[in-house]
Scaffold this motif. Structure first.
Motif, PDB file in Angstrom:
ATOM      1  N   PRO A 340       0.830  -1.209   0.000  1.00 23.26           N
ATOM      2  CA  PRO A 340       0.000   0.000   0.000  1.00 23.26           C
ATOM      3  C   PRO A 340       0.862   1.255   0.000  1.00 23.26           C
ATOM      4  CG  PRO A 340       0.137  -0.882   2.215  1.00 23.26           C
ATOM      5  CD  PRO A 340       0.855  -1.865   1.319  1.00 23.26           C
ATOM      6  N   GLU A 341       0.251   2.367  -0.403  1.00 21.03           N
ATOM      7  CA  GLU A 341       0.908   3.671  -0.302  1.00 21.03           C
ATOM      8  C   GLU A 341       0.704   4.271   1.082  1.00 21.03           C
ATOM      9  OE1 GLU A 341      -0.239   6.019  -4.150  1.00 21.03           O
ATOM     10  OE2 GLU A 341      -1.808   4.536  -3.703  1.00 21.03           O
ATOM     11  N   LEU A 342      -0.381   3.862   1.729  1.00 23.93           N
ATOM     12  CA  LEU A 342      -0.795   4.488   2.978  1.00 23.93           C
ATOM     13  C   LEU A 342      -1.360   3.448   3.927  1.00 23.93           C
ATOM     14  CD1 LEU A 342      -1.265   7.366   4.294  1.00 23.93           C
ATOM     15  CD2 LEU A 342      -3.607   7.194   3.437  1.00 23.93           C
ATOM     16  N   VAL A 343      -0.906   3.482   5.175  1.00 23.05           N
ATOM     17  CA  VAL A 343      -1.506   2.688   6.239  1.00 23.05           C
ATOM     18  C   VAL A 343      -2.159   3.672   7.209  1.00 23.05           C
ATOM     19  CG1 VAL A 343      -1.127   1.125   8.181  1.00 23.05           C
ATOM     20  CG2 VAL A 343       0.150   0.799   6.042  1.00 23.05           C
ATOM     21  N   VAL A 344      -3.457   3.515   7.417  1.00 26.92           N
ATOM     22  CA  VAL A 344      -4.208   4.379   8.332  1.00 26.92           C
ATOM     23  C   VAL A 344      -4.595   3.559   9.547  1.00 26.92           C
ATOM     24  CG1 VAL A 344      -6.230   5.841   8.633  1.00 26.92           C
ATOM     25  CG2 VAL A 344      -5.120   5.715   6.400  1.00 26.92           C
ATOM     26  N   ILE A 345      -4.265   4.048  10.721  1.00 32.08           N
ATOM     27  CA  ILE A 345      -4.597   3.333  11.960  1.00 32.08           C
ATOM     28  C   ILE A 345      -5.698   4.095  12.684  1.00 32.08           C
ATOM     29  CG2 ILE A 345      -3.739   2.477  14.171  1.00 32.08           C
ATOM     30  CD1 ILE A 345      -1.019   2.108  12.903  1.00 32.08           C
ATOM     31  N   GLY A 346      -6.827   3.422  12.875  1.00 36.65           N
ATOM     32  CA  GLY A 346      -7.978   4.030  13.514  1.00 36.65           C
ATOM     33  C   GLY A 346      -8.541   3.140  14.597  1.00 36.65           C
ATOM     34  N   GLY A 347      -9.772   3.412  14.998  1.00 39.59           N
ATOM     35  CA  GLY A 347     -10.355   2.695  16.120  1.00 39.59           C
ATOM     36  C   GLY A 347     -10.119   3.464  17.414  1.00 39.59           C
ATOM     37  N   SER A 348     -10.799   3.069  18.469  1.00 45.02           N
ATOM     38  CA  SER A 348     -10.770   3.844  19.713  1.00 45.02           C
ATOM     39  C   SER A 348      -9.381   3.929  20.335  1.00 45.02           C
ATOM     40  CB  SER A 348     -11.759   3.250  20.720  1.00 45.02           C
ATOM     41  OG  SER A 348     -11.479   1.873  20.947  1.00 45.02           O
ATOM     42  N   LEU A 349      -8.549   2.876  20.196  1.00 49.13           N
ATOM     43  CA  LEU A 349      -7.214   2.910  20.798  1.00 49.13           C
ATOM     44  C   LEU A 349      -6.275   3.873  20.081  1.00 49.13           C
ATOM     45  CD1 LEU A 349      -6.024   1.389  23.257  1.00 49.13           C
ATOM     46  CD2 LEU A 349      -8.223   0.535  22.487  1.00 49.13           C
ATOM     47  N   ALA A 350      -6.588   4.201  18.826  1.00 48.81           N
ATOM     48  CA  ALA A 350      -5.757   5.151  18.090  1.00 48.81           C
ATOM     49  C   ALA A 350      -5.884   6.559  18.650  1.00 48.81           C
ATOM     50  CB  ALA A 350      -6.139   5.145  16.611  1.00 48.81           C
ATOM     51  N   GLN A 351      -6.877   6.779  19.516  1.00 46.24           N
ATOM     52  CA  GLN A 351      -7.045   8.088  20.133  1.00 46.24           C
ATOM     53  C   GLN A 351      -6.021   8.340  21.240  1.00 46.24           C
ATOM     54  OE1 GLN A 351      -9.460  10.018  18.679  1.00 46.24           O
ATOM     55  NE2 GLN A 351      -9.698   8.222  17.367  1.00 46.24           N
ATOM     56  N   ALA A 352      -5.183   7.341  21.511  1.00 47.09           N
ATOM     57  CA  ALA A 352      -4.209   7.457  22.597  1.00 47.09           C
ATOM     58  C   ALA A 352      -2.950   8.195  22.162  1.00 47.09           C
ATOM     59  CB  ALA A 352      -3.857   6.070  23.126  1.00 47.09           C
ATOM     60  N   GLY A 353      -3.053   9.056  21.190  1.00 46.05           N
ATOM     61  CA  GLY A 353      -1.902   9.822  20.739  1.00 46.05           C
ATOM     62  C   GLY A 353      -0.947   8.981  19.919  1.00 46.05           C
ATOM     63  N   GLU A 354       0.347   9.264  20.045  1.00 46.59           N
ATOM     64  CA  GLU A 354       1.353   8.631  19.202  1.00 46.59           C
ATOM     65  C   GLU A 354       1.793   7.259  19.697  1.00 46.59           C
ATOM     66  OE1 GLU A 354       3.294   9.389  16.230  1.00 46.59           O
ATOM     67  OE2 GLU A 354       1.389  10.392  15.953  1.00 46.59           O
ATOM     68  N   SER A 355       1.414   6.862  20.894  1.00 47.75           N
ATOM     69  CA  SER A 355       1.944   5.619  21.465  1.00 47.75           C
ATOM     70  C   SER A 355       1.712   4.421  20.562  1.00 47.75           C
ATOM     71  CB  SER A 355       1.322   5.362  22.837  1.00 47.75           C
ATOM     72  OG  SER A 355       1.719   6.346  23.757  1.00 47.75           O
ATOM     73  N   LEU A 356       0.477   4.214  20.143  1.00 53.63           N
ATOM     74  CA  LEU A 356       0.141   3.048  19.330  1.00 53.63           C
ATOM     75  C   LEU A 356       0.813   3.131  17.959  1.00 53.63           C
ATOM     76  CD1 LEU A 356      -1.797   0.489  19.309  1.00 53.63           C
ATOM     77  CD2 LEU A 356      -3.339   1.928  17.974  1.00 53.63           C
ATOM     78  N   ILE A 357       0.704   4.267  17.309  1.00 53.75           N
ATOM     79  CA  ILE A 357       1.216   4.408  15.948  1.00 53.75           C
ATOM     80  C   ILE A 357       2.738   4.388  15.930  1.00 53.75           C
ATOM     81  CG2 ILE A 357       1.315   5.962  13.949  1.00 53.75           C
ATOM     82  CD1 ILE A 357      -1.561   6.785  14.688  1.00 53.75           C
ATOM     83  N   ALA A 358       3.360   4.976  16.950  1.00 55.53           N
ATOM     84  CA  ALA A 358       4.821   4.954  17.024  1.00 55.53           C
ATOM     85  C   ALA A 358       5.336   3.530  17.145  1.00 55.53           C
ATOM     86  CB  ALA A 358       5.299   5.797  18.206  1.00 55.53           C
ATOM     87  N   GLY A 359       4.649   2.713  17.946  1.00 54.48           N
ATOM     88  CA  GLY A 359       5.048   1.318  18.073  1.00 54.48           C
ATOM     89  C   GLY A 359       4.948   0.571  16.754  1.00 54.48           C
ATOM     90  N   ALA A 360       3.873   0.842  16.007  1.00 54.44           N
ATOM     91  CA  ALA A 360       3.691   0.180  14.712  1.00 54.44           C
ATOM     92  C   ALA A 360       4.747   0.643  13.711  1.00 54.44           C
ATOM     93  CB  ALA A 360       2.290   0.476  14.181  1.00 54.44           C
ATOM     94  N   ARG A 361       4.991   1.948  13.651  1.00 56.02           N
ATOM     95  CA  ARG A 361       5.999   2.459  12.718  1.00 56.02           C
ATOM     96  C   ARG A 361       7.373   1.859  13.006  1.00 56.02           C
ATOM     97  NH1 ARG A 361       4.096   8.504  13.666  1.00 56.02           N
ATOM     98  NH2 ARG A 361       2.625   8.822  11.939  1.00 56.02           N
ATOM     99  N   GLU A 362       7.704   1.776  14.269  1.00 58.82           N
ATOM    100  CA  GLU A 362       9.002   1.257  14.696  1.00 58.82           C
ATOM    101  C   GLU A 362       9.287  -0.106  14.074  1.00 58.82           C
ATOM    102  OE1 GLU A 362      10.679  -0.459  18.928  1.00 58.82           O
ATOM    103  OE2 GLU A 362       9.335   1.269  18.976  1.00 58.82           O
ATOM    104  N   VAL A 363       8.273  -0.954  14.044  1.00 59.67           N
ATOM    105  CA  VAL A 363       8.462  -2.314  13.529  1.00 59.67           C
ATOM    106  C   VAL A 363       8.324  -2.364  12.015  1.00 59.67           C
ATOM    107  CG1 VAL A 363       7.561  -4.674  13.588  1.00 59.67           C
ATOM    108  CG2 VAL A 363       7.698  -3.329  15.695  1.00 59.67           C
ATOM    109  N   VAL A 364       7.311  -1.689  11.476  1.00 54.68           N
ATOM    110  CA  VAL A 364       7.054  -1.784  10.032  1.00 54.68           C
ATOM    111  C   VAL A 364       8.251  -1.294   9.231  1.00 54.68           C
ATOM    112  CG1 VAL A 364       5.639  -0.932   8.126  1.00 54.68           C
ATOM    113  CG2 VAL A 364       4.554  -1.624  10.269  1.00 54.68           C
ATOM    114  N   TYR A 365       8.785  -0.132   9.583  1.00 57.60           N
ATOM    115  CA  TYR A 365       9.902   0.410   8.809  1.00 57.60           C
ATOM    116  C   TYR A 365      11.181  -0.400   9.015  1.00 57.60           C
ATOM    117  CZ  TYR A 365       7.075   4.505   7.708  1.00 57.60           C
ATOM    118  OH  TYR A 365       6.082   5.337   7.237  1.00 57.60           O
TER     119      TYR A 365
END
Length: 422
Positions: A340-365
């Motif tokens: 994909p060109e874009l991964v969008v992370i949503g859902g109620s836990l995504a409202q927790a700021g950067e914690s969830l997305i930062a963890g995902a980016r760390e591994v994906v990249y």
């Protein structure tokens, strides 16, 4: 926008109500549906401009424009500059001619919106819903809400041309029936479209909620992307896949069921599906709540977890970030497979700021080939809790305005009443 799949044809109805309210005097021009696709951008055009754009004879364009005017889907929109003689009339798409309903049902919430044919809400309702109460109780409540929204918007039932519904579990695309949904007791195989069509004889389209969240995010916030992966992290975990601008559902609608993929480095945690080691069992909101409770941090809901992270609770932030890493390992596989060109992370836990997305980016990249990640963006959802209802409405609109179905409706025959996702 992704296009709807065709469905088996139903018996032909000759009255306007049965055709979703599109039929009208002067209807019957073949190909009017294709002409409307050009006009859905909202830009007014003259008959001569439409003839030039389509290459059709002026007489053919006149017939098609007259049919669309009679249906109300096209409306006069001023006049163009004169080149001698009377200035030619312009016509534009009239999205308020008809309405659709989008309904997003989650484990504990129900969002319903009545929208025009661009997806603009005319009236909305958000209520707490217990999906485990069963299909009859929940759907009867949805029906009552739709009636109320029609009244609030002062719209006739005849204006309604489609209903889209998102459910928090696997849905068989061809029938619109839930199939073995883990958190939906009593829903397995239930005829959701049939239940709703008992009240309104319009197409009822049903899909998994994450597919509709992906569609809602795509049409609202990221229409420029052709390839998008939407990850929902809430009570459960799932994915919606858009490839080549089309929503991919798989053979029976089970594509994107990431919650029950085996999580790495885990094998003995029991999941609600009956298996052990599922991603949902170790990285969902439910799993984070159980972990925090075990270490003495009180949390009962996903909102509690989000509040703890925002308030700076270290244990909660660490738990959410680790969930992001675990989910990221699965996303990395998806990125390698789907590119994909874009991964969008949503859902109620995504409202927790950067914690969830930062963890995902760390591994994906770190775990994916540089070719796949060179232009990849991983971003939070922008539509929030409204993405599902926006996607459900978009699904109904796509179906109602598909060129072939619109031609059938304008000809006085009913469009195929699809009962699956759009």
């Amino acid at each position: 926008m992704p296009q709807s799949a065709s469905a088996p044809r139903a018996p032909v109805h000759r009255d306007a109500a049965a055709t979703g309210g599109f039929a009208g005097p002067g209807a019957g021009a073949p190909g009017a549906g294709e002409l409307l696709q050009l006009l859905r951008d909202g830009r007014p055009r003259t008959r001569a401009e439409l003839a030039r754009l389509t290459g059709l004879a002026r007489s053919t364009v006149n017939i098609r424009v007259d049919a669309l005017l009679a249906s109300g889907l096209l409306a006069p929109s001023g006049r163009a500059a004169s080149t001698g003689g009377r200035p030619p009339a312009r016509f534009a798409f009239n999205p308020r001619a008809r309405v659709v309903v989008g309904a997003d049902l989650g484990a504990t919430h129900g969002n319903v919106a009545l929208t025009d044919l661009t997806g603009r809400p005319l009236s909305e309702a958000a209520e707490r819903v217990d999906i485990s109460a069963g299909p009859i109780t929940v759907l009867d409540r949805v029906v009552a809400t739709i009636r109320r929204l029609l009244d609030e918007a002062d719209r006739d039932v005849e204006d309604l041309v489609g209903i889209g519904i998102g459910l928090p579990g696997p849905v068989e695309h061809s029938s619109g029936r839930p199939i073995c949904p883990p958190i939906m007791p009593g829903w397995d195989g239930y005829d959701v479209p049939g239940h709703v069509r008992h009240h309104w004889d319009v197409p009822v389209l049903v899909d998994n909620d994450v597919n509709l969240m992906a569609l809602g995010e795509h049409v609202t916030a990221h229409p420029e992307f052709d390839h998008l992966l939407f990850i929902k992290v809430a009570t459960g975990i799932g994915a919606g896949i858009i490839s080549g601008r089309r929503l991919l559902r798989g053979a029976v609608g089970a594509a994107g069921d990431l919650g029950h993929v085996a999580a790495p480095h885990v094998s003995d945690v029991l999941c609600t599906c009956g298996n052990t080691g599922c991603l949902e069992a170790v990285a969902s909101g439910r799993a984070i709540i159980e972990h925090l409770t075990a270490v003495g941090v009180p949390a009962a809901t996903n909102s509690d977890v989000v509040a703890l992270v925002r308030d700076g609770n270290i244990a909660a932030a660490q738990a959410v970030r680790q969930a992001g890493r675990t989910i990221g390992e699965i996303i990395a596989t998806c990125v390698s497979l789907l590119n994909p060109e874009l991964v969008v992370i949503g859902g109620s836990l995504a409202q927790a700021g950067e914690s969830l997305i930062a963890g995902a980016r760390e591994v994906v990249y770190g775990r994916t080939h540089p070719l796949a990640t060179a232009r990849l963006q991983i971003v939070p959802a922008t539509t929030g809790i409204r993405s599902g209802v926006i996607g459900a409405a978009a699904m109904a609109i796509q179906h109602a305005l598909a060129a072939d179905r619109l031609d059938a409706a304008l000809a006085g025959a009913s469009s195929p009443p699809t009962t699956a996702g759009g």
